[in-house]
Motif scaffolding. Structure first.
Motif, short mmCIF file in Angstrom:
data_model
loop_
_atom_site.label_atom_id
_atom_site.label_comp_id
_atom_site.label_asym_id
_atom_site.label_seq_id
_atom_site.Cartn_x
_atom_site.Cartn_y
_atom_site.Cartn_z
N MET A 81 0.86 -1.19 0.00
CA MET A 81 0.00 0.00 0.00
C MET A 81 0.89 1.24 0.00
O MET A 81 1.71 1.40 0.88
CB MET A 81 -0.89 0.00 1.23
CG MET A 81 -2.02 -1.00 1.18
SD MET A 81 -3.12 -0.88 2.57
CE MET A 81 -2.58 -2.28 3.51
N ASN A 82 0.67 2.07 -0.99
CA ASN A 82 1.49 3.26 -1.08
C ASN A 82 0.77 4.47 -0.49
O ASN A 82 -0.37 4.38 -0.05
CB ASN A 82 1.91 3.50 -2.53
CG ASN A 82 0.73 3.76 -3.45
OD1 ASN A 82 -0.33 4.15 -3.01
ND2 ASN A 82 0.93 3.53 -4.73
N ASN A 83 1.44 5.59 -0.53
CA ASN A 83 0.90 6.82 0.07
C ASN A 83 -0.36 7.31 -0.65
O ASN A 83 -1.25 7.86 -0.01
CB ASN A 83 1.96 7.90 0.09
CG ASN A 83 3.08 7.56 1.04
OD1 ASN A 83 2.95 6.71 1.91
ND2 ASN A 83 4.21 8.22 0.88
N ALA A 84 -0.43 7.14 -1.96
CA ALA A 84 -1.62 7.58 -2.71
C ALA A 84 -2.85 6.78 -2.28
O ALA A 84 -3.94 7.33 -2.13
CB ALA A 84 -1.38 7.45 -4.20
N PHE A 85 -2.67 5.49 -2.09
CA PHE A 85 -3.78 4.65 -1.63
C PHE A 85 -4.23 5.06 -0.23
O PHE A 85 -5.42 5.18 0.03
CB PHE A 85 -3.38 3.17 -1.65
CG PHE A 85 -4.43 2.26 -1.12
CD1 PHE A 85 -5.55 1.95 -1.88
CD2 PHE A 85 -4.32 1.71 0.14
CE1 PHE A 85 -6.53 1.10 -1.39
CE2 PHE A 85 -5.30 0.87 0.65
CZ PHE A 85 -6.40 0.55 -0.13
N LEU A 86 -3.28 5.29 0.65
CA LEU A 86 -3.62 5.71 2.02
C LEU A 86 -4.28 7.08 2.03
O LEU A 86 -5.20 7.32 2.81
CB LEU A 86 -2.37 5.71 2.90
CG LEU A 86 -1.74 4.35 3.17
CD1 LEU A 86 -0.50 4.51 4.04
CD2 LEU A 86 -2.72 3.41 3.81
N PHE A 87 -3.81 7.97 1.18
CA PHE A 87 -4.42 9.30 1.10
C PHE A 87 -5.86 9.19 0.59
O PHE A 87 -6.75 9.89 1.08
CB PHE A 87 -3.60 10.23 0.21
CG PHE A 87 -4.07 11.65 0.22
CD1 PHE A 87 -3.87 12.45 1.33
CD2 PHE A 87 -4.74 12.17 -0.87
CE1 PHE A 87 -4.32 13.76 1.35
CE2 PHE A 87 -5.19 13.48 -0.85
CZ PHE A 87 -4.98 14.28 0.26
N ASP A 88 -6.09 8.31 -0.36
CA ASP A 88 -7.44 8.08 -0.86
C ASP A 88 -8.35 7.59 0.26
O ASP A 88 -9.49 8.03 0.39
CB ASP A 88 -7.40 7.07 -2.02
CG ASP A 88 -8.75 6.87 -2.67
OD1 ASP A 88 -9.44 7.87 -2.95
OD2 ASP A 88 -9.12 5.70 -2.90
N CYS A 89 -7.84 6.68 1.08
CA CYS A 89 -8.61 6.18 2.23
C CYS A 89 -8.90 7.31 3.22
O CYS A 89 -10.01 7.41 3.75
CB CYS A 89 -7.84 5.06 2.92
SG CYS A 89 -7.67 3.56 1.95
N ALA A 90 -7.91 8.15 3.47
CA ALA A 90 -8.10 9.27 4.40
C ALA A 90 -9.14 10.26 3.87
O ALA A 90 -9.95 10.79 4.63
CB ALA A 90 -6.77 9.98 4.64
N VAL A 91 -9.12 10.49 2.57
CA VAL A 91 -10.11 11.40 1.96
C VAL A 91 -11.51 10.84 2.12
O VAL A 91 -12.46 11.57 2.45
CB VAL A 91 -9.77 11.66 0.47
CG1 VAL A 91 -10.92 12.34 -0.25
CG2 VAL A 91 -8.51 12.51 0.36
N LYS A 92 -11.68 9.54 1.91
CA LYS A 92 -13.00 8.91 2.08
C LYS A 92 -13.50 9.06 3.51
O LYS A 92 -14.67 9.36 3.74
CB LYS A 92 -12.94 7.45 1.68
CG LYS A 92 -12.79 7.23 0.19
CD LYS A 92 -12.66 5.77 -0.14
CE LYS A 92 -12.41 5.60 -1.63
NZ LYS A 92 -12.23 4.19 -2.00
N LEU A 93 -12.61 8.85 4.48
CA LEU A 93 -13.01 9.00 5.88
C LEU A 93 -13.34 10.45 6.21
O LEU A 93 -14.28 10.74 6.95
CB LEU A 93 -11.91 8.48 6.80
CG LEU A 93 -11.72 6.96 6.81
CD1 LEU A 93 -10.42 6.58 7.50
CD2 LEU A 93 -12.90 6.28 7.48
N CYS A 94 -12.58 11.37 5.63
CA CYS A 94 -12.84 12.80 5.85
C CYS A 94 -14.17 13.20 5.22
O CYS A 94 -14.91 14.02 5.77
CB CYS A 94 -11.68 13.61 5.28
SG CYS A 94 -11.61 15.28 5.90
N CYS A 95 -14.49 12.63 4.06
CA CYS A 95 -15.79 12.89 3.43
C CYS A 95 -16.93 12.43 4.34
O CYS A 95 -17.96 13.12 4.46
CB CYS A 95 -15.88 12.17 2.09
SG CYS A 95 -14.86 12.85 0.80
#
Length: 165
Positions: free
Chosen positions: A1-15
């Motif tokens: 899992m790279n940083n882009a994938f983790l950032f995508d997950c963080a964005v979903k949680l923030c949404c």
């Protein structure tokens, strides 16, 4: 899992924090943009810690299966945040700890279910290249999108006293 994938997950949680009202539409103290930025940074660190813990626990699994189950755990956690299962202002628990616990719970649940149901987490080529290998973000008609539907909104109602209507 790279940083882009983790950032995508963080964005979903923030949404989901936006939908649930945790990040107010009209904050009193600060701007919504600043609160979103702070929350996104915090949630990214939170997701990174959970990822490290889960990777250490599941060393025998393939990377594709771990990524697949982690993504599904994030989606299920987002729905819990959006609908209010993870409360905006909890009394008996810490909200961020509950989010971590929920991600871990859903990860273990999906990991067990993919094994028992013999689900093969074959990711489409466009998702593999954009989320795993951090290649270009090519958008095609076959891309999957997560849509968060607001089903719970915290509303404060004025209390009416008897006889004063």
């Amino acid at each position: 899992m790279n940083n882009a994938f983790l950032f995508d997950c963080a964005v979903k949680l923030c949404c989901s924090d936006h939908v649930s009202g945790f990040i107010s539409a009209k904050p009193v103290i600060d701007t919504r943009e600043k609160l979103t930025e702070q929350r996104l940074n915090y949630v990214y660190q939170l997701v990174h810690k959970v990822k490290e813990k889960l990777l250490s626990e599941t060393q025998g699994e393939t990377e594709e299966k771990v990524i697949y189950c982690f993504k599904k755990a994030i989606e299920l956690t987002c729905s819990d945040i959006s609908c209010g299962v993870i409360a905006v202002e909890p009394i008996l628990y810490d909200r961020n700890d509950k989010i971590c616990e929920t991600i871990e719970f859903y990860f273990n649940l999906t990991l067990a279910m993919t094994s028992s149901l013999q689900v093969s987490p074959a990711l489409p080529a466009n998702i593999q290249s954009s989320s795993i290998n951090n290649s270009s973000d090519s958008k095609s008609a076959g891309d999957y999108k997560t849509i968060v539907v607001p089903v719970y909104q915290k509303m404060k109602k004025a209390k009416l006293k008897k006889g004063k209507r």
